[in-house]
Design a protein around this motif. Sequence first.
Motif, PDB file in Angstrom:
ATOM      1  N   TYR A  99      -0.672  -9.830   0.686  1.00  0.00           N
ATOM      2  CA  TYR A  99      -1.862  -9.351   1.388  1.00  0.00           C
ATOM      3  C   TYR A  99      -3.075 -10.249   1.154  1.00  0.00           C
ATOM      4  CZ  TYR A  99       0.727  -4.921   1.719  1.00  0.00           C
ATOM      5  OH  TYR A  99       1.656  -3.954   1.979  1.00  0.00           O
ATOM      6  N   ASP A 144       0.721  -1.419  -2.410  1.00  0.00           N
ATOM      7  CA  ASP A 144       0.502  -0.860  -1.077  1.00  0.00           C
ATOM      8  C   ASP A 144      -0.788  -0.043  -1.069  1.00  0.00           C
ATOM      9  OD1 ASP A 144       2.900  -1.971  -0.332  1.00  0.00           O
ATOM     10  OD2 ASP A 144       4.016  -0.082  -0.321  1.00  0.00           O
ATOM     11  N   TRP A 160      -5.910   1.307   8.647  1.00  0.00           N
ATOM     12  CA  TRP A 160      -4.819   0.360   8.450  1.00  0.00           C
ATOM     13  C   TRP A 160      -3.923   0.810   7.302  1.00  0.00           C
ATOM     14  CZ3 TRP A 160      -3.921  -3.325  11.916  1.00  0.00           C
ATOM     15  CH2 TRP A 160      -4.977  -3.887  12.642  1.00  0.00           C
ATOM     16  N   PHE A 162      -1.089  -0.839   4.630  1.00  0.00           N
ATOM     17  CA  PHE A 162      -0.480  -2.040   4.053  1.00  0.00           C
ATOM     18  C   PHE A 162       0.703  -1.575   3.222  1.00  0.00           C
ATOM     19  CE2 PHE A 162      -4.669  -3.141   5.249  1.00  0.00           C
ATOM     20  CZ  PHE A 162      -4.677  -4.503   5.506  1.00  0.00           C
ATOM     21  N   LYS A 166       3.504  -5.773   4.716  1.00  0.00           N
ATOM     22  CA  LYS A 166       3.125  -5.859   6.118  1.00  0.00           C
ATOM     23  C   LYS A 166       1.955  -4.930   6.411  1.00  0.00           C
ATOM     24  CE  LYS A 166       7.773  -7.058   7.726  1.00  0.00           C
ATOM     25  NZ  LYS A 166       8.893  -6.697   8.634  1.00  0.00           N
ATOM     26  N   ARG A 167       1.115  -5.354   7.347  1.00  0.00           N
ATOM     27  CA  ARG A 167      -0.014  -4.554   7.792  1.00  0.00           C
ATOM     28  C   ARG A 167       0.299  -3.929   9.149  1.00  0.00           C
ATOM     29  NH1 ARG A 167      -5.792  -6.456  10.203  1.00  0.00           N
ATOM     30  NH2 ARG A 167      -4.363  -7.793  11.356  1.00  0.00           N
TER      31      ARG A 167
END
Length: 238
Positions: A99, A144, A160, A162, A166-167
């Motif tokens: 991230y 996360d 959003w 995370f 992955k976002r």
Amino acid sequence: MNSNVKAAMSAVALAAFVLPGLAAQPTKLEFSGETVGAEPKSLVPVVGVWRVESDAGKKVLAVDGRQWKEGQSSAGIADKARALYGERYAEFLDRVQAYAYFPYAVVPAVENFTAGEITVRFEGLSGRIDQGAGILFNLKPNGDYLTVRANCLENNLVLWKFEKGKRSSIKWVRNTPTATKQWHELKIRINGAKLEGYLDGKLYLEDTLAQPVSGRIGLWSKADSYMHFTDYTVTIAE
């Protein structure tokens, strides 16, 4: 252990919040006693360049995306991760790298936020790709997390997720006026899995999450955003 981390772990006394059944009094992160040009002591920078700056004579927190480089974690990240998550810090570090496009800083004194309100004031100063300001929450030991963010270039509010490196977006709300070089207030209100997102006092975003919120909290930004933050306030509900 990094000296800033030690200071961060004791800088904000958020304990002794509660009486059973009663909401806590709001607690605000203060930068007035911190050093301009240094990393903050009341938050732990994980990704990106975070420091205390002076704005019209008041000390504020800045995330400086003008120095942003893709994949750049904060200085001393291993010590910081160990201070936050102990033996699980290696797992946390792996997800941080996934991230690394998204700067964030963690409030160390709040180990598990499950219900209440988090409010912050922010100002977008510059950024050609983004001028993003977000409240990070539900941060897990594996790295996360969730964030509700405003963007001075896009005039939208987005929730959003995370997860697993992955976002993905959970909910978008467009047409949320967020002028650059002006101060705005972002607030989230959480009760279990129920989430509300406010911008400048107006409720724009509502969602029921897949699971109740539980985890650490902090601030979030993106890429080349150069933002100021102040008045980060946490109210924990019982």
